[in-house]
Design a protein around this motif. Structure first.
Motif, PDB file in Angstrom:
ATOM      1  N   VAL A  81     -37.675   7.692 -75.084  1.00  0.00           N
ATOM      2  CA  VAL A  81     -38.056   6.868 -76.223  1.00  0.00           C
ATOM      3  C   VAL A  81     -39.433   7.317 -76.713  1.00  0.00           C
ATOM      4  CG1 VAL A  81     -38.398   4.518 -77.048  1.00  0.00           C
ATOM      5  CG2 VAL A  81     -36.713   4.973 -75.253  1.00  0.00           C
ATOM      6  N   TRP A  82     -39.506   7.670 -77.984  1.00  0.00           N
ATOM      7  CA  TRP A  82     -40.696   8.252 -78.577  1.00  0.00           C
ATOM      8  C   TRP A  82     -41.260   7.304 -79.616  1.00  0.00           C
ATOM      9  CZ3 TRP A  82     -41.972  12.275 -75.864  1.00  0.00           C
ATOM     10  CH2 TRP A  82     -42.922  13.178 -76.309  1.00  0.00           C
ATOM     11  N   GLY A  83     -42.476   6.802 -79.408  1.00  0.00           N
ATOM     12  CA  GLY A  83     -43.115   5.892 -80.348  1.00  0.00           C
ATOM     13  C   GLY A  83     -43.850   6.663 -81.428  1.00  0.00           C
ATOM     14  N   VAL A  84     -43.586   6.303 -82.685  1.00  0.00           N
ATOM     15  CA  VAL A  84     -44.177   7.012 -83.826  1.00  0.00           C
ATOM     16  C   VAL A  84     -44.597   6.011 -84.901  1.00  0.00           C
ATOM     17  CG1 VAL A  84     -42.780   9.076 -83.393  1.00  0.00           C
ATOM     18  CG2 VAL A  84     -41.973   7.348 -85.023  1.00  0.00           C
ATOM     19  N   LYS A  85     -45.411   6.470 -85.821  1.00  0.00           N
ATOM     20  CA  LYS A  85     -45.823   5.628 -86.950  1.00  0.00           C
ATOM     21  C   LYS A  85     -44.955   5.856 -88.177  1.00  0.00           C
ATOM     22  CE  LYS A  85     -50.317   4.533 -85.445  1.00  0.00           C
ATOM     23  NZ  LYS A  85     -51.387   3.696 -85.800  1.00  0.00           N
ATOM     24  N   ASP A  86     -44.158   6.932 -88.212  1.00  0.00           N
ATOM     25  CA  ASP A  86     -43.293   7.242 -89.358  1.00  0.00           C
ATOM     26  C   ASP A  86     -41.956   7.748 -88.819  1.00  0.00           C
ATOM     27  OD1 ASP A  86     -41.977   8.423 -91.550  1.00  0.00           O
ATOM     28  OD2 ASP A  86     -43.870   9.065 -92.471  1.00  0.00           O
ATOM     29  N   VAL A  87     -40.968   6.854 -88.757  1.00  0.00           N
ATOM     30  CA  VAL A  87     -39.671   7.192 -88.163  1.00  0.00           C
ATOM     31  C   VAL A  87     -38.985   8.317 -88.940  1.00  0.00           C
ATOM     32  CG1 VAL A  87     -37.341   6.322 -87.670  1.00  0.00           C
ATOM     33  CG2 VAL A  87     -39.341   4.950 -87.068  1.00  0.00           C
ATOM     34  N   ALA A  88     -38.951   8.234 -90.261  1.00  0.00           N
ATOM     35  CA  ALA A  88     -38.265   9.262 -91.064  1.00  0.00           C
ATOM     36  C   ALA A  88     -38.877  10.641 -90.834  1.00  0.00           C
ATOM     37  CB  ALA A  88     -38.305   8.890 -92.543  1.00  0.00           C
TER      38      ALA A  88
ATOM     39  N   GLN B 244     -30.432  12.389 -75.007  1.00  0.00           N
ATOM     40  CA  GLN B 244     -30.612  11.572 -76.201  1.00  0.00           C
ATOM     41  C   GLN B 244     -32.092  11.256 -76.380  1.00  0.00           C
ATOM     42  OE1 GLN B 244     -27.780   8.285 -76.918  1.00  0.00           O
ATOM     43  NE2 GLN B 244     -29.518   6.949 -76.495  1.00  0.00           N
ATOM     44  N   MET B 245     -32.551  11.212 -77.638  1.00  0.00           N
ATOM     45  CA  MET B 245     -33.937  10.866 -77.943  1.00  0.00           C
ATOM     46  C   MET B 245     -33.943   9.679 -78.895  1.00  0.00           C
ATOM     47  SD  MET B 245     -36.837  13.298 -79.594  1.00  0.00           S
ATOM     48  CE  MET B 245     -38.560  12.893 -79.473  1.00  0.00           C
ATOM     49  N   ALA B 246     -34.578   8.597 -78.495  1.00  0.00           N
ATOM     50  CA  ALA B 246     -34.715   7.430 -79.359  1.00  0.00           C
ATOM     51  C   ALA B 246     -36.112   7.458 -79.970  1.00  0.00           C
ATOM     52  CB  ALA B 246     -34.507   6.152 -78.563  1.00  0.00           C
ATOM     53  N   ILE B 247     -36.185   7.170 -81.258  1.00  0.00           N
ATOM     54  CA  ILE B 247     -37.458   7.147 -81.966  1.00  0.00           C
ATOM     55  C   ILE B 247     -37.671   5.724 -82.455  1.00  0.00           C
ATOM     56  CG2 ILE B 247     -38.719   8.018 -83.964  1.00  0.00           C
ATOM     57  CD1 ILE B 247     -37.125  10.635 -83.633  1.00  0.00           C
ATOM     58  N   THR B 248     -38.825   5.153 -82.117  1.00  0.00           N
ATOM     59  CA  THR B 248     -39.098   3.764 -82.485  1.00  0.00           C
ATOM     60  C   THR B 248     -40.453   3.643 -83.168  1.00  0.00           C
ATOM     61  OG1 THR B 248     -39.142   1.489 -81.653  1.00  0.00           O
ATOM     62  CG2 THR B 248     -40.111   3.164 -80.242  1.00  0.00           C
ATOM     63  N   LEU B 249     -40.536   2.744 -84.121  1.00  0.00           N
ATOM     64  CA  LEU B 249     -41.760   2.499 -84.852  1.00  0.00           C
ATOM     65  C   LEU B 249     -42.744   1.734 -83.963  1.00  0.00           C
ATOM     66  CD1 LEU B 249     -43.107   2.695 -87.676  1.00  0.00           C
ATOM     67  CD2 LEU B 249     -42.177   0.413 -88.129  1.00  0.00           C
TER      68      LEU B 249
ATOM     69  N   HIS C 271     -52.842   3.627 -76.089  1.00  0.00           N
ATOM     70  CA  HIS C 271     -51.653   2.916 -75.611  1.00  0.00           C
ATOM     71  C   HIS C 271     -50.512   3.909 -75.338  1.00  0.00           C
ATOM     72  CE1 HIS C 271     -48.142   0.304 -75.692  1.00  0.00           C
ATOM     73  NE2 HIS C 271     -48.931  -0.746 -75.651  1.00  0.00           N
ATOM     74  N   GLN C 272     -49.810   3.696 -74.254  1.00  0.00           N
ATOM     75  CA  GLN C 272     -48.634   4.521 -73.932  1.00  0.00           C
ATOM     76  C   GLN C 272     -47.576   4.306 -75.016  1.00  0.00           C
ATOM     77  OE1 GLN C 272     -47.064   4.307 -69.901  1.00  0.00           O
ATOM     78  NE2 GLN C 272     -45.009   4.156 -70.750  1.00  0.00           N
ATOM     79  N   ARG C 273     -47.126   5.383 -75.630  1.00  0.00           N
ATOM     80  CA  ARG C 273     -46.165   5.268 -76.728  1.00  0.00           C
ATOM     81  C   ARG C 273     -44.804   5.867 -76.399  1.00  0.00           C
ATOM     82  NH1 ARG C 273     -49.341   7.334 -81.924  1.00  0.00           N
ATOM     83  NH2 ARG C 273     -47.282   7.040 -82.798  1.00  0.00           N
ATOM     84  N   HIS C 274     -44.651   6.457 -75.250  1.00  0.00           N
ATOM     85  CA  HIS C 274     -43.392   7.090 -74.878  1.00  0.00           C
ATOM     86  C   HIS C 274     -42.957   6.565 -73.518  1.00  0.00           C
ATOM     87  CE1 HIS C 274     -44.608   9.589 -78.143  1.00  0.00           C
ATOM     88  NE2 HIS C 274     -45.537  10.212 -77.444  1.00  0.00           N
ATOM     89  N   HIS C 275     -41.651   6.433 -73.331  1.00  0.00           N
ATOM     90  CA  HIS C 275     -41.147   5.967 -72.036  1.00  0.00           C
ATOM     91  C   HIS C 275     -39.693   6.389 -71.862  1.00  0.00           C
ATOM     92  CE1 HIS C 275     -39.746   2.596 -74.598  1.00  0.00           C
ATOM     93  NE2 HIS C 275     -38.772   2.489 -73.725  1.00  0.00           N
ATOM     94  N   LEU C 276     -39.205   6.239 -70.650  1.00  0.00           N
ATOM     95  CA  LEU C 276     -37.806   6.520 -70.343  1.00  0.00           C
ATOM     96  C   LEU C 276     -37.010   5.224 -70.360  1.00  0.00           C
ATOM     97  CD1 LEU C 276     -38.147   8.901 -67.256  1.00  0.00           C
ATOM     98  CD2 LEU C 276     -37.687   9.546 -69.632  1.00  0.00           C
ATOM     99  N   ASP C 277     -35.795   5.299 -70.867  1.00  0.00           N
ATOM    100  CA  ASP C 277     -34.808   4.243 -70.675  1.00  0.00           C
ATOM    101  C   ASP C 277     -33.867   4.750 -69.592  1.00  0.00           C
ATOM    102  OD1 ASP C 277     -35.769   2.539 -72.586  1.00  0.00           O
ATOM    103  OD2 ASP C 277     -34.183   2.909 -74.043  1.00  0.00           O
ATOM    104  N   LEU C 278     -33.840   4.065 -68.462  1.00  0.00           N
ATOM    105  CA  LEU C 278     -32.956   4.430 -67.363  1.00  0.00           C
ATOM    106  C   LEU C 278     -31.748   3.518 -67.407  1.00  0.00           C
ATOM    107  CD1 LEU C 278     -35.616   4.812 -64.529  1.00  0.00           C
ATOM    108  CD2 LEU C 278     -34.708   6.582 -66.053  1.00  0.00           C
ATOM    109  N   TYR C 279     -30.558   4.110 -67.480  1.00  0.00           N
ATOM    110  CA  TYR C 279     -29.325   3.328 -67.549  1.00  0.00           C
ATOM    111  C   TYR C 279     -28.847   3.033 -66.134  1.00  0.00           C
ATOM    112  CZ  TYR C 279     -28.776   4.466 -72.538  1.00  0.00           C
ATOM    113  OH  TYR C 279     -28.941   4.583 -73.897  1.00  0.00           O
TER     114      TYR C 279
END
Length: 118
Positions: A8-15, A49-54, A62-70
């Motif tokens: 999961v990648w935190g960004v300020k501009d998703v597009a 898979q890469m998720a991008i979130t605003l 601040h930590q802006r990236h993390h793993l989603d563990l299923y």
């Protein structure tokens, strides 16, 4: 058993991030991106898979990236990770949340998501 479901990648501009990471990794949106969320997958073959979130945070503060563990058995995996040294994070969950936020021993956050693993 855990599986990395998303990076999961935190960004300020998703597009902009969808455009950049799509070209950089040869990925495409899994479905139509929204203004605050997108999921990218490889155009060809297999890959993570890469998720991008605003986000509103600054990467220096601040930590802006993390793993989603299923996890098929989320409760058992959370308990196992806690026994390995993970810690619970004080988090406000939306109604029906399918994830639990934990932190590794160094304080890096990650999510354990209740999901059927294939």
């Amino acid at each position: 058993m855990l599986k990395i479901g998303s990076i999961v990648w935190g960004v300020k501009d998703v597009a902009r991030a969808v455009e950049f990471w799509g070209q950089a990794l040869n990925y495409a949106p899994l479905r139509e991106p929204s203004d605050d969320w997108a999921i990218l997958v490889p155009k060809e073959g297999w890959g993570q898979q890469m998720a991008i979130t605003l986000v509103t945070s600054d990467p220096k503060d601040h930590q802006r990236h993390h793993l989603d563990l299923y996890a098929a058995d989320q409760e058992a995996e959370v308990d196992r990770l806690l026994s390995l040294g993970a810690g619970r994070v004080d988090w406000t969950y939306p109604e029906g949340a399918d994830y639990v936020v934990l932190a590794d021993p160094d304080g890096n956050r990650f999510c354990v998501v209740k999901k059927t693993i294939r």
